[in-house]
Design a protein around this motif. Structure first.
Motif, PDB file in Angstrom:
ATOM      1  N   VAL A 122       0.881  -1.194  -0.014  1.00 47.93           N
ATOM      2  CA  VAL A 122       0.007  -0.070  -0.094  1.00 47.93           C
ATOM      3  C   VAL A 122       0.984   1.227  -0.104  1.00 47.93           C
ATOM      4  CG1 VAL A 122      -1.816  -1.152   1.133  1.00 47.93           C
ATOM      5  CG2 VAL A 122      -0.249  -0.189   2.577  1.00 47.93           C
ATOM      6  N   PRO A 123       0.371   2.293  -0.359  1.00 47.78           N
ATOM      7  CA  PRO A 123      -0.989   2.630  -1.014  1.00 47.78           C
ATOM      8  C   PRO A 123      -1.190   2.057  -2.343  1.00 47.78           C
ATOM      9  CG  PRO A 123       0.366   4.395  -1.184  1.00 47.78           C
ATOM     10  CD  PRO A 123       1.159   3.667  -0.510  1.00 47.78           C
ATOM     11  N   MET A 124      -2.365   0.849  -2.233  1.00 47.22           N
ATOM     12  CA  MET A 124      -2.328   0.221  -3.536  1.00 47.22           C
ATOM     13  C   MET A 124      -2.819   1.062  -4.855  1.00 47.22           C
ATOM     14  SD  MET A 124      -5.611  -0.648  -4.778  1.00 47.22           S
ATOM     15  CE  MET A 124      -6.167  -2.604  -4.823  1.00 47.22           C
ATOM     16  N   GLU A 125      -3.770   2.176  -4.396  1.00 51.45           N
ATOM     17  CA  GLU A 125      -4.175   2.907  -5.682  1.00 51.45           C
ATOM     18  C   GLU A 125      -3.151   3.543  -6.188  1.00 51.45           C
ATOM     19  OE1 GLU A 125      -5.488   3.285  -2.429  1.00 51.45           O
ATOM     20  OE2 GLU A 125      -7.392   4.011  -2.475  1.00 51.45           O
ATOM     21  N   ASP A 126      -2.389   4.332  -5.551  1.00 53.91           N
ATOM     22  CA  ASP A 126      -1.244   4.885  -6.004  1.00 53.91           C
ATOM     23  C   ASP A 126      -0.070   3.964  -6.704  1.00 53.91           C
ATOM     24  OD1 ASP A 126      -2.345   6.883  -4.600  1.00 53.91           O
ATOM     25  OD2 ASP A 126      -0.522   7.480  -3.447  1.00 53.91           O
ATOM     26  N   ILE A 127       0.285   2.919  -6.223  1.00 53.67           N
ATOM     27  CA  ILE A 127       1.001   2.097  -7.043  1.00 53.67           C
ATOM     28  C   ILE A 127       0.515   1.429  -7.916  1.00 53.67           C
ATOM     29  CG2 ILE A 127       2.445  -0.180  -6.448  1.00 53.67           C
ATOM     30  CD1 ILE A 127       2.071   0.340  -3.335  1.00 53.67           C
ATOM     31  N   ASN A 128      -0.680   1.373  -8.203  1.00 50.73           N
ATOM     32  CA  ASN A 128      -1.197   0.576  -9.401  1.00 50.73           C
ATOM     33  C   ASN A 128      -1.464   1.584 -10.486  1.00 50.73           C
ATOM     34  OD1 ASN A 128      -1.577  -2.355  -9.583  1.00 50.73           O
ATOM     35  ND2 ASN A 128      -2.966  -1.802  -7.463  1.00 50.73           N
ATOM     36  N   LEU A 129      -1.414   3.005 -10.286  1.00 48.91           N
ATOM     37  CA  LEU A 129      -1.739   3.917 -11.169  1.00 48.91           C
ATOM     38  C   LEU A 129      -0.337   4.789 -11.532  1.00 48.91           C
ATOM     39  CD1 LEU A 129      -5.242   5.125  -9.805  1.00 48.91           C
ATOM     40  CD2 LEU A 129      -4.640   3.229 -11.963  1.00 48.91           C
ATOM     41  N   HIS A 130      -0.381   6.123 -10.963  1.00 53.45           N
ATOM     42  CA  HIS A 130       0.926   6.558 -11.406  1.00 53.45           C
ATOM     43  C   HIS A 130       2.088   6.698 -10.381  1.00 53.45           C
ATOM     44  CE1 HIS A 130      -1.619   8.679 -14.096  1.00 53.45           C
ATOM     45  NE2 HIS A 130      -2.564   9.070 -13.310  1.00 53.45           N
ATOM     46  N   PHE A 131       2.047   6.278  -9.109  1.00 55.36           N
ATOM     47  CA  PHE A 131       2.973   5.904  -8.155  1.00 55.36           C
ATOM     48  C   PHE A 131       4.076   7.049  -8.134  1.00 55.36           C
ATOM     49  CE2 PHE A 131       6.210   2.445  -6.750  1.00 55.36           C
ATOM     50  CZ  PHE A 131       5.786   2.683  -5.420  1.00 55.36           C
ATOM     51  N   THR A 132       5.312   6.841  -8.360  1.00 52.53           N
ATOM     52  CA  THR A 132       6.178   8.238  -8.205  1.00 52.53           C
ATOM     53  C   THR A 132       6.506   8.387  -9.694  1.00 52.53           C
ATOM     54  OG1 THR A 132       8.002   6.540  -8.121  1.00 52.53           O
ATOM     55  CG2 THR A 132       7.011   7.176  -5.912  1.00 52.53           C
ATOM     56  N   GLY A 133       5.889   8.043 -10.685  1.00 55.70           N
ATOM     57  CA  GLY A 133       6.093   8.796 -12.053  1.00 55.70           C
ATOM     58  C   GLY A 133       7.122   7.735 -12.981  1.00 55.70           C
ATOM     59  N   ASP A 134       7.629   6.700 -12.375  1.00 56.42           N
ATOM     60  CA  ASP A 134       8.628   5.910 -13.080  1.00 56.42           C
ATOM     61  C   ASP A 134       8.330   5.752 -14.415  1.00 56.42           C
ATOM     62  OD1 ASP A 134      10.255   6.114 -10.830  1.00 56.42           O
ATOM     63  OD2 ASP A 134       9.989   4.101 -10.104  1.00 56.42           O
ATOM     64  N   MET A 135       7.115   4.945 -14.712  1.00 54.40           N
ATOM     65  CA  MET A 135       6.506   4.539 -15.722  1.00 54.40           C
ATOM     66  C   MET A 135       6.442   5.882 -16.925  1.00 54.40           C
ATOM     67  SD  MET A 135       6.273   1.200 -15.905  1.00 54.40           S
ATOM     68  CE  MET A 135       6.251  -0.134 -14.780  1.00 54.40           C
ATOM     69  N   HIS A 136       5.970   6.768 -16.305  1.00 58.25           N
ATOM     70  CA  HIS A 136       6.127   7.822 -17.305  1.00 58.25           C
ATOM     71  C   HIS A 136       7.229   8.417 -17.836  1.00 58.25           C
ATOM     72  CE1 HIS A 136       1.646   8.351 -16.491  1.00 58.25           C
ATOM     73  NE2 HIS A 136       1.837   8.487 -15.035  1.00 58.25           N
ATOM     74  N   ALA A 137       8.220   8.596 -16.690  1.00 60.78           N
ATOM     75  CA  ALA A 137       9.726   9.100 -17.124  1.00 60.78           C
ATOM     76  C   ALA A 137      10.186   7.816 -18.170  1.00 60.78           C
ATOM     77  CB  ALA A 137      10.643   8.778 -15.834  1.00 60.78           C
ATOM     78  N   LEU A 138      10.143   6.660 -18.037  1.00 63.55           N
ATOM     79  CA  LEU A 138      10.436   5.705 -19.055  1.00 63.55           C
ATOM     80  C   LEU A 138       9.709   5.948 -20.340  1.00 63.55           C
ATOM     81  CD1 LEU A 138      10.575   2.647 -16.657  1.00 63.55           C
ATOM     82  CD2 LEU A 138      12.524   3.176 -18.270  1.00 63.55           C
ATOM     83  N   THR A 139       8.661   6.156 -20.384  1.00 66.34           N
ATOM     84  CA  THR A 139       7.757   6.469 -21.652  1.00 66.34           C
ATOM     85  C   THR A 139       8.320   7.810 -22.224  1.00 66.34           C
ATOM     86  OG1 THR A 139       5.709   5.199 -20.569  1.00 66.34           O
ATOM     87  CG2 THR A 139       5.611   6.831 -22.683  1.00 66.34           C
ATOM     88  N   SER A 140       8.389   8.764 -21.402  1.00 63.24           N
ATOM     89  CA  SER A 140       8.989   9.944 -21.989  1.00 63.24           C
ATOM     90  C   SER A 140      10.248   9.955 -22.641  1.00 63.24           C
ATOM     91  CB  SER A 140       8.985  11.048 -21.010  1.00 63.24           C
ATOM     92  OG  SER A 140       7.549  11.536 -20.387  1.00 63.24           O
ATOM     93  N   ALA A 141      11.252   8.972 -21.890  1.00 65.96           N
ATOM     94  CA  ALA A 141      12.621   8.903 -22.386  1.00 65.96           C
ATOM     95  C   ALA A 141      12.599   8.152 -23.485  1.00 65.96           C
ATOM     96  CB  ALA A 141      13.352   8.235 -21.343  1.00 65.96           C
ATOM     97  N   THR A 142      11.757   6.955 -23.848  1.00 61.78           N
ATOM     98  CA  THR A 142      11.579   6.180 -25.047  1.00 61.78           C
ATOM     99  C   THR A 142      11.114   6.962 -26.328  1.00 61.78           C
ATOM    100  OG1 THR A 142      11.373   4.203 -23.469  1.00 61.78           O
ATOM    101  CG2 THR A 142      10.564   4.159 -25.994  1.00 61.78           C
ATOM    102  N   ASN A 143      10.350   7.857 -26.195  1.00 65.81           N
ATOM    103  CA  ASN A 143       9.591   8.452 -26.900  1.00 65.81           C
ATOM    104  C   ASN A 143      10.557   9.786 -27.334  1.00 65.81           C
ATOM    105  OD1 ASN A 143       7.562   6.723 -27.315  1.00 65.81           O
ATOM    106  ND2 ASN A 143       6.323   7.982 -25.730  1.00 65.81           N
ATOM    107  N   THR A 144      11.245  10.252 -26.393  1.00 69.70           N
ATOM    108  CA  THR A 144      12.125  11.478 -26.960  1.00 69.70           C
ATOM    109  C   THR A 144      13.345  10.721 -27.566  1.00 69.70           C
ATOM    110  OG1 THR A 144      12.047  12.511 -24.488  1.00 69.70           O
ATOM    111  CG2 THR A 144      13.893  13.021 -25.563  1.00 69.70           C
ATOM    112  N   LEU A 145      13.958   9.659 -27.359  1.00 69.35           N
ATOM    113  CA  LEU A 145      14.847   9.038 -28.295  1.00 69.35           C
ATOM    114  C   LEU A 145      14.290   9.000 -29.641  1.00 69.35           C
ATOM    115  CD1 LEU A 145      17.682   7.826 -28.805  1.00 69.35           C
ATOM    116  CD2 LEU A 145      16.887   5.727 -27.539  1.00 69.35           C
ATOM    117  N   ALA A 146      13.023   8.238 -29.649  1.00 65.06           N
ATOM    118  CA  ALA A 146      12.435   8.292 -31.094  1.00 65.06           C
ATOM    119  C   ALA A 146      12.297   9.410 -31.848  1.00 65.06           C
ATOM    120  CB  ALA A 146      10.980   7.643 -30.858  1.00 65.06           C
ATOM    121  N   ALA A 147      12.042  10.657 -31.077  1.00 64.27           N
ATOM    122  CA  ALA A 147      11.918  11.850 -31.846  1.00 64.27           C
ATOM    123  C   ALA A 147      13.250  12.405 -32.051  1.00 64.27           C
ATOM    124  CB  ALA A 147      11.092  12.910 -30.654  1.00 64.27           C
TER     125      ALA A 147
END
Length: 560
Positions: A122-147
């Motif tokens: 827990v907190p399970m809602e936070d962990i399952n959704l945006h948490f501390t932003g790691d997934m967003h950072a990875l997504t942004s970094a991946t797409n930045t490299l593509a750009a």
């Protein structure tokens, strides 16, 4: 009275029992200066905390894996969390190291990765959704490299990149089949070079694997620099370092590299960091999280994704050598319903007693036990109890395990929390105290084709490996570029030991079909795509998102 949902249990207990994250850090010997708080109940472990922890000796490492599951999963995360709580309950300093959930399964069918019932992080809602932003950072970094790659093409293509041979894909952390194959750059010269492109789910991206295998920022930057992104018109490899953007991509991931600290419903510390899928990536939380956990606790419970043929094998052959610490014991999670499913019982009938199907399906558990024993580490079977399991079924499964010579223990953690896993915890402690002589399945120096053959025959039970014409050409490319000395990460279905999800139980003497080999040089392994596996899944006909909602007070419902 019906049993409450996971989110109902979590919300009640979060308010009553959650401790400030600084208290959880203190249990591990960390101060408030060693963590970076994200509110009251989440934190990242700061560089000072990481350096402090790394001075400690390693504790015991317990790997939790499983048999081949039903489509709904078998509660492996629930059991891992409950086992850590049960170890704490018998007086052991235990800690969890788990993967972060992906929005793909959260919004799809399988669910999140925070456990269930009275064994949750827990907190399970936070962990399952945006948490501390790691997934967003990875997504942004991946797409930045593509750009940046497409911008290089648009600005004159000094590196002579062949647009048809760009292998770097964009990413999104949700199942979206419509983005698997797309066309970009339409609209004339002002809108870059038209070409085919592809999306994969963020947790299958090489940056996710790179993050999970990096020791520090310098290591992360070096791995990013080594990522293969394309080939030139004369088929020479192009790396991120050729674009000179490894610093920028590392910068986007500097906070994501720090492991996240949370707690269980019973206040056991949990480090949750990284989340590669095991059927299309290597399936384990970050090296840094596991190392930290071993330094901060006496017993670390970590989980490998899906069955032992996927996450278990990859942990032992890819992760353990980089940890310099193999598991002291392996726990294989089995459920009676999944064994009956592997024995031929229909999904809709799994709640009905069927001793014949259970007996036939036991072959699946037997194979996984034998496979994990290849590594010469003590193995324990944990029966994750469901309410529909009958006494006759439990007795039969225990008898079959006894005949196999493997220790077995029933755990009812979902309904009872740590109390339901006390005997399992005691059994795991004894197993972890036994002598282990970790032996890897293959050596990196072996040719790629030999490594694939070894896993296919020894772990899956195949008697032949067939390569598509594309895969045959790629085998030669690996040799030509001296990339043949890397471990292999096989992407295949989680529902079968074979590459055919319909081949349940314990298939033998089949052909493993290899359709593509992708060098992941930053991660340091070769991804081997088999069967019909996809790196961008799709949502089911009735996704879990249909049942989710939030009220005006921000209270979430329907999240499992």
């Amino acid at each position: 009275m019906s049993f409450p949902s996971d989110i109902e249990i979590a919300q009640i207990n979060e308010h009553d029992k959650m401790k400030n994250i600084n208290e959880i850090a203190a249990k591990l010997g960390l101060t408030s200066d060693d963590v970076e708080q994200y509110g009251h109940f989440k934190a990242k472990i700061a560089s000072s905390g990481i350096r402090k922890a790394m001075k400690n000796d390693d504790g015991k490492l317990i790997l939790v894996t499983s048999i081949n599951p039903t489509p709904a999963g078998e509660g492996k995360s629930t059991l891992a969390i409950g086992l850590a709580d049960s170890l704490q309950a018998i007086g052991k300093k235990s800690i969890l190291a788990l993967r972060e959930p992906s929005l793909g399964p959260v919004m799809g069918m399988k669910g999140g990765a925070t456990g269930g019932g009275y064994a949750q992080v827990v907190p399970m809602e936070d962990i399952n959704l945006h948490f501390t932003g790691d997934m967003h950072a990875l997504t942004s970094a991946t797409n930045t490299l593509a750009a940046l790659i497409d911008n290089h093409l648009h600005q004159g293509n000094q590196l002579n990149i062949d647009p048809r041979r760009i292998i770097w894909k964009r990413a999104l952390d949700i199942n979206d089949r419509a983005l698997r194959n797309i066309t970009i750059g339409l609209g004339g010269p002002a809108n870059s070079i038209p070409r085919q492109d592809h999306f994969e789910i963020t947790v299958a991206s090489e940056l996710m694997a790179v993050l999970c295998l990096s020791q520090d920022l310098d290591d992360l930057k070096e791995r990013i620099a080594n990522i293969l992104i394309a080939y030139t018109y004369d088929k020479k490899p192009i790396y991120v370092r050729d674009l000179h953007v490894e610093g920028a991509i590392t910068m986007l991931l500097k906070d994501a590299l720090k492991p996240n600290l949370v707690q269980t419903l019973e206040n056991t510390p949990a480090i949750i960091h990284g989340g590669p899928f095991a059927n299309i990536a290597h399936g384990c939380n970050s090296i840094l999280a596991t190392k930290l956990a071993m330094k901060l606790g006496d017993y670390t419970i970590t989980e490998a994704g899906f069955g032992a043929d996927l996450g278990g094998e990859k942990f032992m052959d890819i992760v353990a050598p980089k940890l310099d610490h193999a598991p002291n014991a392996i726990v294989i999670v089995a459920t009676i319903r999944a064994l009956k499913y592997n024995g031929g019982q229909a999904l809709k009938n799994l709640e009905n007693e069927d001793l014949n199907a259970l007996n036939l399906g036991f072959k699946n558990l037997k194979r996984h036990v034998q496979n994990m024993r290849y590594y010469h580490v003590p193995v324990v079977v944990a029966i994750n109890k469901f309410a529909t399991d009958t006494d006759n079924e439990i007795k039969l499964l225990e008898t079959l395990c006894d005949e196999l010579g493997v220790e077995v223990q029933v755990a009812d953690i979902h309904h009872h929390g740590s109390k339901g896993g006390i005997e399992l915890a005691k059994m795991v402690v004894k197993a972890a105290d036994k002598d282990a002589n970790y032996t890897r399945l293959y050596e990196d120096a072996q040719p790629t084709i030999e490594k694939i053959d070894t896993i296919a025959s020894e772990i899956y039970g195949a008697n032949n490996v067939g390569y598509s014409p594309k895969a045959q050409r790629q085998l030669q490319t690996l040799k030509d570029n001296v990339w043949d000395d890397l471990p292999v990460c096989i992407a295949k279905t989680q529902y079968s030991l074979s590459d055919d999800p319909k081949k349940l139980g314990s298939p033998r003497d089949f052909t493993l079909h290899v359709k593509e080999l992708v060098p992941k040089l930053g991660a340091g392994f070769i991804v081997v795509l088999t069967g019909s596996i996809l790196t961008m899944p799709g949502l089911p006909k009735e996704p879990a998102a249909l049942n989710m909602d939030v009220d005006n007070d921000g209270r979430i419902s329907g999240l499992f």
